[in-house]
Design a protein around this motif. Structure first.
Motif, PDB file in Angstrom:
ATOM      1  N   CYS A 133       0.831  -1.198   0.000  1.00 23.92           N
ATOM      2  CA  CYS A 133       0.000   0.000   0.000  1.00 23.92           C
ATOM      3  C   CYS A 133       0.875   1.261   0.000  1.00 23.92           C
ATOM      4  O   CYS A 133       0.661   2.192  -0.777  1.00 23.92           O
ATOM      5  CB  CYS A 133      -0.885  -0.039   1.238  1.00 23.92           C
ATOM      6  SG  CYS A 133      -2.247   1.096   1.194  1.00 23.92           S
ATOM      7  N   LEU A 134       1.861   1.246   0.855  1.00 25.52           N
ATOM      8  CA  LEU A 134       2.762   2.403   0.919  1.00 25.52           C
ATOM      9  C   LEU A 134       3.493   2.590  -0.407  1.00 25.52           C
ATOM     10  O   LEU A 134       3.655   3.710  -0.906  1.00 25.52           O
ATOM     11  CB  LEU A 134       3.772   2.220   2.061  1.00 25.52           C
ATOM     12  CG  LEU A 134       4.777   3.358   2.236  1.00 25.52           C
ATOM     13  CD1 LEU A 134       4.055   4.673   2.493  1.00 25.52           C
ATOM     14  CD2 LEU A 134       5.747   3.062   3.369  1.00 25.52           C
ATOM     15  N   LYS A 135       3.902   1.465  -0.981  1.00 22.98           N
ATOM     16  CA  LYS A 135       4.608   1.518  -2.257  1.00 22.98           C
ATOM     17  C   LYS A 135       3.719   2.136  -3.334  1.00 22.98           C
ATOM     18  O   LYS A 135       4.152   3.006  -4.100  1.00 22.98           O
ATOM     19  CB  LYS A 135       5.027   0.099  -2.658  1.00 22.98           C
ATOM     20  CG  LYS A 135       6.121   0.021  -3.701  1.00 22.98           C
ATOM     21  CD  LYS A 135       6.604  -1.416  -3.908  1.00 22.98           C
ATOM     22  CE  LYS A 135       7.522  -1.890  -2.800  1.00 22.98           C
ATOM     23  NZ  LYS A 135       8.096  -3.240  -3.034  1.00 22.98           N
ATOM     24  N   GLY A 170       2.564   9.276  -5.992  1.00 24.06           N
ATOM     25  CA  GLY A 170       2.851  10.631  -5.525  1.00 24.06           C
ATOM     26  C   GLY A 170       1.927  11.110  -4.421  1.00 24.06           C
ATOM     27  O   GLY A 170       1.818  12.308  -4.163  1.00 24.06           O
ATOM     28  N   ILE A 171       1.262  10.164  -3.789  1.00 21.83           N
ATOM     29  CA  ILE A 171       0.390  10.533  -2.679  1.00 21.83           C
ATOM     30  C   ILE A 171       1.211  10.501  -1.398  1.00 21.83           C
ATOM     31  O   ILE A 171       1.793   9.476  -1.043  1.00 21.83           O
ATOM     32  CB  ILE A 171      -0.798   9.552  -2.575  1.00 21.83           C
ATOM     33  CG1 ILE A 171      -1.584   9.562  -3.894  1.00 21.83           C
ATOM     34  CG2 ILE A 171      -1.686   9.918  -1.392  1.00 21.83           C
ATOM     35  CD1 ILE A 171      -2.639   8.489  -3.988  1.00 21.83           C
ATOM     36  N   LYS A 172       1.263  11.640  -0.725  1.00 24.73           N
ATOM     37  CA  LYS A 172       2.137  11.751   0.447  1.00 24.73           C
ATOM     38  C   LYS A 172       1.462  11.216   1.710  1.00 24.73           C
ATOM     39  O   LYS A 172       0.299  11.512   1.980  1.00 24.73           O
ATOM     40  CB  LYS A 172       2.502  13.226   0.683  1.00 24.73           C
ATOM     41  CG  LYS A 172       3.300  13.846  -0.444  1.00 24.73           C
ATOM     42  CD  LYS A 172       4.779  13.963  -0.083  1.00 24.73           C
ATOM     43  CE  LYS A 172       5.594  14.590  -1.208  1.00 24.73           C
ATOM     44  NZ  LYS A 172       6.149  13.563  -2.132  1.00 24.73           N
ATOM     45  N   VAL A 173       2.241  10.441   2.457  1.00 26.81           N
ATOM     46  CA  VAL A 173       1.797   9.959   3.773  1.00 26.81           C
ATOM     47  C   VAL A 173       2.644  10.681   4.823  1.00 26.81           C
ATOM     48  O   VAL A 173       3.874  10.716   4.700  1.00 26.81           O
ATOM     49  CB  VAL A 173       2.009   8.436   3.890  1.00 26.81           C
ATOM     50  CG1 VAL A 173       1.595   7.949   5.266  1.00 26.81           C
ATOM     51  CG2 VAL A 173       1.241   7.686   2.801  1.00 26.81           C
ATOM     52  N   ALA A 204      -3.391   9.142   5.661  1.00 26.03           N
ATOM     53  CA  ALA A 204      -2.694   8.433   6.741  1.00 26.03           C
ATOM     54  C   ALA A 204      -2.634   6.948   6.410  1.00 26.03           C
ATOM     55  O   ALA A 204      -3.487   6.436   5.678  1.00 26.03           O
ATOM     56  CB  ALA A 204      -3.413   8.663   8.060  1.00 26.03           C
ATOM     57  N   LEU A 205      -1.628   6.276   6.940  1.00 29.27           N
ATOM     58  CA  LEU A 205      -1.517   4.834   6.712  1.00 29.27           C
ATOM     59  C   LEU A 205      -1.066   4.148   7.996  1.00 29.27           C
ATOM     60  O   LEU A 205      -0.062   4.521   8.605  1.00 29.27           O
ATOM     61  CB  LEU A 205      -0.507   4.548   5.592  1.00 29.27           C
ATOM     62  CG  LEU A 205      -0.242   3.062   5.317  1.00 29.27           C
ATOM     63  CD1 LEU A 205      -1.487   2.355   4.824  1.00 29.27           C
ATOM     64  CD2 LEU A 205       0.894   2.908   4.293  1.00 29.27           C
ATOM     65  N   VAL A 206      -1.836   3.170   8.379  1.00 28.60           N
ATOM     66  CA  VAL A 206      -1.481   2.349   9.528  1.00 28.60           C
ATOM     67  C   VAL A 206      -1.668   0.902   9.106  1.00 28.60           C
ATOM     68  O   VAL A 206      -2.605   0.589   8.366  1.00 28.60           O
ATOM     69  CB  VAL A 206      -2.384   2.661  10.740  1.00 28.60           C
ATOM     70  CG1 VAL A 206      -2.096   1.692  11.880  1.00 28.60           C
ATOM     71  CG2 VAL A 206      -2.182   4.087  11.208  1.00 28.60           C
ATOM     72  N   SER A 217       2.997   8.104  10.538  1.00 23.84           N
ATOM     73  CA  SER A 217       2.246   7.965   9.295  1.00 23.84           C
ATOM     74  C   SER A 217       0.805   8.447   9.444  1.00 23.84           C
ATOM     75  O   SER A 217      -0.027   8.207   8.588  1.00 23.84           O
ATOM     76  CB  SER A 217       2.281   6.502   8.845  1.00 23.84           C
ATOM     77  OG  SER A 217       1.777   5.658   9.855  1.00 23.84           O
ATOM     78  N   ALA A 218       0.555   9.082  10.547  1.00 28.99           N
ATOM     79  CA  ALA A 218      -0.747   9.735  10.726  1.00 28.99           C
ATOM     80  C   ALA A 218      -0.487  11.025  11.483  1.00 28.99           C
ATOM     81  O   ALA A 218       0.430  11.094  12.295  1.00 28.99           O
ATOM     82  CB  ALA A 218      -1.706   8.848  11.506  1.00 28.99           C
ATOM     83  N   MET A 219      -1.291  12.040  11.201  1.00 28.89           N
ATOM     84  CA  MET A 219      -1.053  13.310  11.909  1.00 28.89           C
ATOM     85  C   MET A 219      -2.355  13.795  12.537  1.00 28.89           C
ATOM     86  O   MET A 219      -3.409  13.200  12.353  1.00 28.89           O
ATOM     87  CB  MET A 219      -0.504  14.342  10.930  1.00 28.89           C
ATOM     88  CG  MET A 219      -1.378  14.546   9.709  1.00 28.89           C
ATOM     89  SD  MET A 219      -0.616  15.658   8.525  1.00 28.89           S
ATOM     90  CE  MET A 219      -1.993  15.938   7.417  1.00 28.89           C
ATOM     91  N   ASP A 220      -2.280  14.856  13.243  1.00 29.20           N
ATOM     92  CA  ASP A 220      -3.499  15.394  13.848  1.00 29.20           C
ATOM     93  C   ASP A 220      -4.250  16.227  12.822  1.00 29.20           C
ATOM     94  O   ASP A 220      -3.714  17.183  12.261  1.00 29.20           O
ATOM     95  CB  ASP A 220      -3.141  16.272  15.059  1.00 29.20           C
ATOM     96  CG  ASP A 220      -2.581  15.440  16.194  1.00 29.20           C
ATOM     97  OD1 ASP A 220      -3.342  14.633  16.756  1.00 29.20           O
ATOM     98  OD2 ASP A 220      -1.383  15.584  16.483  1.00 29.20           O
TER      99      ASP A 220
END
Lengths: 384, 384
Positions: free
Chosen positions: B301-303, B309-312, B317-319, B379-382
């Motif tokens: 998924c991250l790859k 070009g989608i920024k995490v 967010a990605l978990v 990999s996740a923000m507020d």
DNA sequence: ATCGTTCTCGGGAACGATTGCGTAAAAAAA
DNA sequence: TTTTTTTACGCAATCGTTCCCGAGAACGAT
């Protein structure tokens, strides 16, 4: 009269067993008696005796019929095959091993399974071994020569037919291996090899690997390239450092001994790497780039740098050997020397099986050298 | 008179063999004849017959003396032990297997060795099995049920004493396993399990894993959390999705079916993941966070996101579940659900050995549930 | 002196499969 | 018909080990 047990589906001529057999998903394993009711009973396999008894012939006849011997009449053969199929007879590999004095299993010794490089090698070994009817017994040395000796002792006591090994970092005395080799055990070495034992080996062009990595950094304009390497004992260490040194020389840079740090346990002890990095970074002239010469060193090095707040590639460049398939997902995407691990495993098992199954003594040994690939990432930038 | 061969160093009472034996690094393996000169000869091991002949006693006496039977006089015992030591006798495990009708080997079926989670589990299995005198035969299913059946067929034909398995993604019909189980083969399942077979199993609290991951994202303020999961057939899939759904509900968010994508092959086919991500990102309301429920899905998924070009975590967010030890080195450092894989392996082999070595039928089966850990990354923000 | 025990040990049959050798019966050659 | 050859199978040993019996010797009890 021979259907007194669960009717099975497929039995193979033992000679070609497990070769593209197509079996329905059910009742494949009915070569075993149904004894699993209330009492806990070991399931007992069908033997040639059962077939012989059912057919009223001797076990010799059954054995010969199954092996398609010329001295058994076509009719009898058909009968035996049919009955074997019905009972779903499967030859007992242990009895065969005892008779033929071979276990059809090979031992593999690596320092750590949970390491991308080695697990990929094992993957390659396993894929071919499986097809050829061998099973693979894996042992880990954890970079300890003591454990390596125990592993070999264990594998030897399990009477493996052959051995594939990558030496532990502690191993400078290889007499334990030499002993086994002298006694005629077929051995193939890979990755960390030694010339002291005359046998097949599989390696990558380590020299080329670091040469290209160093060259890459030099072309980017880096002036103070350090190297973090494994124990001096290991073959890969001198080869990889050789490529590093030659590249420096080719580009007119002098080799600086204090820029080379060795991690005796190759990163199994994490503090080793921390120490190495710390020593490098506290030099009067700290390096502007680091080459790490193994998987564990590369990730350990990045981890240390990251924890110390040193940015890659802004503060320092990092290039290293790495076989993880997520190198491109790292921060930064690492420029890595990638080894064809799967192919190495396949080459190793092929050479070993060649050794094992050779009728006559093998005197010509092959050193198969595969080519590593430099995978460009973003862990080095143009410095001008 | 019994020293007509290479004098060895240590021979053990077979009953306690390989228990903290301390041996010098040389000549450990001299239980084998030196026959490796020019001719290629199989090295022959010392047997109890050799000892019997050397001592002029019967093989029965030797056997009993070595097993420390009460019906052998202390003097004879001493003689036999001494001679065995001199010849460096080692019991033939194959002959023993034939006699005792057990191979002292266990089979392990996983979908892929070169996967951090599974290699760590295998590490755990191997560590204990080795100490208990069992060897581990590893087979890979590559997520194919056909291959899984062949693996089981192979392991069964190698007459393993027990089996540890994590089901392939394709496996919804488990009759092939059921067959083996019915015949009394001890089986322990882990990770991907099924209730249809009554036996021990080892899993993590999958529900808790995704619940906490989802909760983490919800608390960060994410509103549209998608999930990428394995095949619906797998136990882990429903459990993990269960935690996801319940967390959504607990936080008053409605479950959106179009936010859940399944990858039948769990990422073994990379395009699956690409498709899943693409479908999610082209929704009218694309998700603002993704939960990936397995190692391969997480990295895949991250790859995919990275390549698109989608920024995490800026864009999404990605978990995900991940057992790689370099999660913290990734870009970004991933927040992951980490499974105690080593412990799972140890638990599995312990339960299996318990099953194998139990004298009486085991009717009470245990489902050992270990706890996963949420490792916080970046990999996740507020989002507020 | 005879009998029953106890202590040691050997013989030999397993375990499952292969294989050299011997030999009936059938087929071919005489 | 007799002799020879071929065919088709069984017997038994073998691989290394264990273990059920049986058996001789020593010794105490009667």
């Amino acid at each position: 009269m021979c259907g007194f047990r669960m009717p099975g589906i497929v039995a193979d001529n033992p000679g070609v067993i497990r070769k593209n057999i197509q079996l329905p998903a059910s009742s494949i394993f009915s070569s075993y008696l149904y004894l699993h009711n209330d009492a806990y009973m070991k399931f007992e396999a069908v033997t040639i005796k059962d077939i012989a008894k059912a057919l009223g012939v001797s076990t010799s006849t059954v054995s010969r019929a199954l092996r398609d011997s010329y001295e058994i009449s076509p009719e009898t053969k058909e009968l035996v095959l049919e009955c074997a199929r019905k009972l779903n007879y499967m030859p007992n590999p242990i009895a065969l091993s005892l008779k033929e004095r071979r276990s059809r299993s090979i031992g593999v010794v690596v320092c750590e399974i949970a390491n991308s490089f080695f697990s990929q090698v094992i993957n390659g070994i396993e894929s071919i071994a499986y097809d050829r009817g061998y099973n693979v017994i894996i042992a880990q040395s954890n970079e300890s020569v003591e454990r390596e000796i125990m592993d070999l002792h264990y594998l030897s006591s399990r009477s493996v037919d052959g051995l594939i090994i990558s030496l532990s970092t502690e191993t400078n005395d290889i007499s334990h291996l030499q002993d086994l080799h002298n006694k005629g055990l077929p051995i193939v070495m890979f990755d960390r090899v030694t010339d002291e034992i005359k046998t097949h080996s599989v390696v990558v062009d380590n020299f080329k690997g670091t040469y290209e990595a160093t060259e890459y950094l030099l072309q980017k304009g880096y002036k103070r390239i350090a190297a973090i390497a494994n124990s001096e004992f290991l073959s890969i260490t001198s080869e990889r450092l050789g490529g590093y040194k030659d590249a420096l020389q080719a580009y007119g840079q002098k080799f600086n001994k204090s820029y080379v740090k060795h991690c005796f346990y190759g990163g199994m002890v994490f503090s080793e790497i921390e120490d190495a990095v710390n020593k490098l970074m506290t030099l009067k002239q700290p390096p502007d780039a680091i080459i790490a010469t193994s998987d564990k060193l590369t990730t350990g090095c990045l981890k240390t740098l990251m924890r110390r707040g040193i940015k890659v590639p802004d503060d320092i460049a990092l290039v290293g050997f790495l076989n993880s398939d997520i190198a491109e997902l790292m921060n930064p995407a690492l420029t890595v020397v990638h080894q064809p691990a799967l192919e190495m495993g396949k080459a190793a098992i092929e050479l070993l099986l060649q050794l094992i199954e050779s009728k006559r003594p093998v005197t010509q040994f092959e050193k198969r050298v595969l080519t590593p690939t430099l995978v460009i990432g973003k862990s080095a930038m143009d410095v001008n």
